[in-house]
Design a protein around this motif. Structure first.
Motif, PDB file in Angstrom:
ATOM      1  N   UNK A  76       0.817  -1.227   0.000  1.00 27.48           N
ATOM      2  CA  UNK A  76       0.000   0.000   0.000  1.00 27.48           C
ATOM      3  C   UNK A  76       0.848   1.273   0.000  1.00 27.48           C
ATOM      4  N   UNK A  77       2.136   1.099   0.340  1.00 30.80           N
ATOM      5  CA  UNK A  77       3.038   2.251   0.458  1.00 30.80           C
ATOM      6  C   UNK A  77       2.893   3.262  -0.685  1.00 30.80           C
ATOM      7  N   UNK A  78       2.981   2.814  -1.946  1.00 23.98           N
ATOM      8  CA  UNK A  78       2.884   3.793  -3.036  1.00 23.98           C
ATOM      9  C   UNK A  78       1.556   4.547  -3.041  1.00 23.98           C
ATOM     10  N   UNK A  79       0.494   3.888  -2.581  1.00 23.17           N
ATOM     11  CA  UNK A  79      -0.808   4.565  -2.573  1.00 23.17           C
ATOM     12  C   UNK A  79      -0.886   5.587  -1.449  1.00 23.17           C
ATOM     13  N   UNK A  80      -0.160   5.299  -0.364  1.00 21.79           N
ATOM     14  CA  UNK A  80      -0.205   6.224   0.773  1.00 21.79           C
ATOM     15  C   UNK A  80       0.785   7.360   0.585  1.00 21.79           C
ATOM     16  N   UNK A  81       1.693   7.196  -0.347  1.00 22.13           N
ATOM     17  CA  UNK A  81       2.769   8.182  -0.487  1.00 22.13           C
ATOM     18  C   UNK A  81       2.765   8.903  -1.811  1.00 22.13           C
ATOM     19  N   UNK A  82       1.579   9.241  -2.309  1.00 21.77           N
ATOM     20  CA  UNK A  82       1.549   9.811  -3.657  1.00 21.77           C
ATOM     21  C   UNK A  82       1.561  11.335  -3.708  1.00 21.77           C
ATOM     22  N   UNK A  83       1.217  11.994  -2.585  1.00 20.81           N
ATOM     23  CA  UNK A  83       1.005  13.445  -2.709  1.00 20.81           C
ATOM     24  C   UNK A  83       2.249  14.296  -2.486  1.00 20.81           C
ATOM     25  N   UNK A  84       3.090  13.944  -1.530  1.00 19.32           N
ATOM     26  CA  UNK A  84       4.143  14.879  -1.145  1.00 19.32           C
ATOM     27  C   UNK A  84       5.496  14.574  -1.755  1.00 19.32           C
ATOM     28  N   UNK A  85       6.363  15.598  -1.766  1.00 20.07           N
ATOM     29  CA  UNK A  85       7.711  15.408  -2.286  1.00 20.07           C
ATOM     30  C   UNK A  85       8.666  14.995  -1.166  1.00 20.07           C
ATOM     31  N   UNK A  86       8.170  14.956   0.070  1.00 23.15           N
ATOM     32  CA  UNK A  86       9.013  14.530   1.187  1.00 23.15           C
ATOM     33  C   UNK A  86      10.055  15.554   1.593  1.00 23.15           C
ATOM     34  N   UNK A  87       9.779  16.823   1.358  1.00 26.75           N
ATOM     35  CA  UNK A  87      10.751  17.853   1.732  1.00 26.75           C
ATOM     36  C   UNK A  87      10.205  18.775   2.817  1.00 26.75           C
ATOM     37  N   UNK A  88       9.103  18.390   3.388  1.00 25.84           N
ATOM     38  CA  UNK A  88       8.483  19.205   4.437  1.00 25.84           C
ATOM     39  C   UNK A  88       9.241  19.074   5.750  1.00 25.84           C
ATOM     40  N   UNK A  89       8.668  19.613   6.827  1.00 27.54           N
ATOM     41  CA  UNK A  89       9.312  19.545   8.143  1.00 27.54           C
ATOM     42  C   UNK A  89       9.647  18.111   8.552  1.00 27.54           C
ATOM     43  N   UNK A  90      10.689  18.026   9.401  1.00 23.78           N
ATOM     44  CA  UNK A  90      11.163  16.698   9.812  1.00 23.78           C
ATOM     45  C   UNK A  90      10.422  16.171  11.042  1.00 23.78           C
ATOM     46  N   UNK A  91      10.085  14.900  10.975  1.00 22.35           N
ATOM     47  CA  UNK A  91       9.428  14.228  12.101  1.00 22.35           C
ATOM     48  C   UNK A  91      10.318  13.066  12.542  1.00 22.35           C
ATOM     49  N   UNK A  92      10.718  13.071  13.801  1.00 16.97           N
ATOM     50  CA  UNK A  92      11.433  11.918  14.359  1.00 16.97           C
ATOM     51  C   UNK A  92      10.383  11.011  14.989  1.00 16.97           C
ATOM     52  N   UNK A  93      10.360   9.766  14.529  1.00 15.89           N
ATOM     53  CA  UNK A  93       9.283   8.855  14.927  1.00 15.89           C
ATOM     54  C   UNK A  93       9.868   7.559  15.483  1.00 15.89           C
ATOM     55  N   UNK A  94       9.257   7.015  16.510  1.00 14.66           N
ATOM     56  CA  UNK A  94       9.741   5.732  17.012  1.00 14.66           C
ATOM     57  C   UNK A  94       8.775   5.097  17.990  1.00 14.66           C
ATOM     58  N   UNK A  95       9.006   3.819  18.248  1.00 14.01           N
ATOM     59  CA  UNK A  95       8.269   3.109  19.302  1.00 14.01           C
ATOM     60  C   UNK A  95       9.138   3.166  20.559  1.00 14.01           C
ATOM     61  N   UNK A  96       8.499   3.445  21.684  1.00 13.85           N
ATOM     62  CA  UNK A  96       9.255   3.711  22.915  1.00 13.85           C
ATOM     63  C   UNK A  96       9.957   2.467  23.487  1.00 13.85           C
ATOM     64  N   UNK A  97      10.840   2.740  24.416  1.00 14.15           N
ATOM     65  CA  UNK A  97      11.648   1.692  25.057  1.00 14.15           C
ATOM     66  C   UNK A  97      10.772   0.587  25.658  1.00 14.15           C
ATOM     67  N   UNK A  98      11.201  -0.643  25.438  1.00 11.41           N
ATOM     68  CA  UNK A  98      10.494  -1.797  25.995  1.00 11.41           C
ATOM     69  C   UNK A  98       9.377  -2.309  25.112  1.00 11.41           C
ATOM     70  N   UNK A  99       9.146  -1.617  24.002  1.00 13.68           N
ATOM     71  CA  UNK A  99       7.985  -1.935  23.159  1.00 13.68           C
ATOM     72  C   UNK A  99       8.446  -2.260  21.735  1.00 13.68           C
ATOM     73  N   UNK A 100       8.020  -3.417  21.223  1.00  8.54           N
ATOM     74  CA  UNK A 100       8.458  -3.817  19.875  1.00  8.54           C
ATOM     75  C   UNK A 100       7.343  -3.726  18.824  1.00  8.54           C
ATOM     76  N   UNK A 101       6.186  -3.239  19.215  1.00  6.68           N
ATOM     77  CA  UNK A 101       5.080  -3.130  18.244  1.00  6.68           C
ATOM     78  C   UNK A 101       5.385  -2.003  17.252  1.00  6.68           C
TER      79      UNK A 101
END
Ligand code: B1M
Length: 210
Positions: A76-101
């Motif tokens: 589904x990735x290509x369908x979810x990623x069709x609009x932007x050029x990916x040059x907008x503001x930066x987001x640091x994303x992660x799952x917190x310590x102790x969690x593997x989901x």
């Protein structure tokens, strides 16, 4: 026409090969990513969650379901990623310590990328200091944390405290999410935003960066 309940069933039964063909067929038939997600992949994973709770399914089977869902998400990735050029503001994303989901977190990342944000995905089981370091190094505008366990939710507060201690809390906006997280909890720990799902996470991040 592919019946989306069969896609849900493939997630439940961990049929990695079958799901690839089914999702590809549904995409070629014009089924939207939204419907594929909600009526297919996520619907299936919700059943897995229920069966896990009642011990009808055990970890090895749940892992297989998670892997199957990820195969579907990747398609589904290509369908979810069709609009932007990916040059907008930066987001640091992660799952917190102790969690593997990471399925929900990955979905949030894909949709943010699709909306044009630059996403630095730290992965799973990330300590507060790792979020802080990445936010500093990447000069991120947003820090996004995901937690799926009630036992790991407090790590979100720890990370916010670590951002304060590092003197960068004012420079970033913090958004949190994950099944056990609520808007009230987000407020309680001093986060700037909460989102119930990946689509709402995009709206919230947009709102936070103005
Ligand atoms: Co886990 N697990 N699990 N598990 N697992 C849950 C979360 C659980 C609710 C199952 C249950 O008992 N019904 C339960 C937690 C209970 C609790 O704390 N209240 C649980 C448990 C207990 C455990 C273990 C402790 C089991 C054990 O070892 N005995 C163990 C813990 C491991 C650890 O993390 N240390 C464990 C392990 C695993 C697997 C490894 C087998 C596997 C994860 C594989 C993976 O992620 N790669 C797994 C799975 C698959 C689940 C369930 C079945 C499905 C989670 C999922 O992917 N959902 C889950 C039950 C459930 O949630 N129904 C369960 C689909 C995904 C799209 O939804 O992640 O909620 P979700 O993401 C959503 C929103 O929450 C939101 O957007 C997404 C949708 O658009 N969102 C955000 C998520 N992050 C966000 C961040 C945001 C904004 C929105 O901003 C930054």
């Amino acid at each position: 026409m592919v019946d989306l309940t069969i896609i849900a069933k493939s997630v439940i039964e961990g049929e990695k090969e079958k799901i690839r063909a089914l999702v590809q067929q549904a995409i070629s038939e014009g089924v939207t990513a939204d419907r594929l997600l909600s009526e297919g992949l996520i619907a299936g994973m919700n059943v897995v969650g229920e069966r896990m709770k009642t011990h009808e399914m055990w970890l090895p089977e749940v892992i297989l379901s998670a892997m199957t869902m990820q195969v579907g998400l990747d398609l589904l990735k290509p369908l979810l990623g069709t609009t932007g050029a990916g040059l907008g503001p930066k987001v640091v994303l992660g799952t917190v310590k102790g969690d593997v989901h990471d399925i929900g977190k990955n979905l949030v990342g894909m949709m943010l990328r699709g909306a044009g944000f630059q996403v630095v995905d730290l992965g799973i089981n990330r300590a507060a200091e790792e979020f802080v370091r990445a936010a500093e190094e990447e000069e991120a505008k947003i820090v996004g944390m995901s937690a799926l366990l009630t036992t790991t939710m407090p790590e979100m507060r720890n990370t916010i405290e670590a951002l304060k201690a590092a003197g960068i809390r004012e420079k970033v906006k913090v958004i949190v999410g994950g099944a056990p997280v609520s808007p009230e909890y987000a407020t309680q720990i001093g986060a700037d935003g909460y989102a119930r799902d990946a689509a709402r996470a995009v709206d919230k991040v947009r709102e936070l960066v103005g």
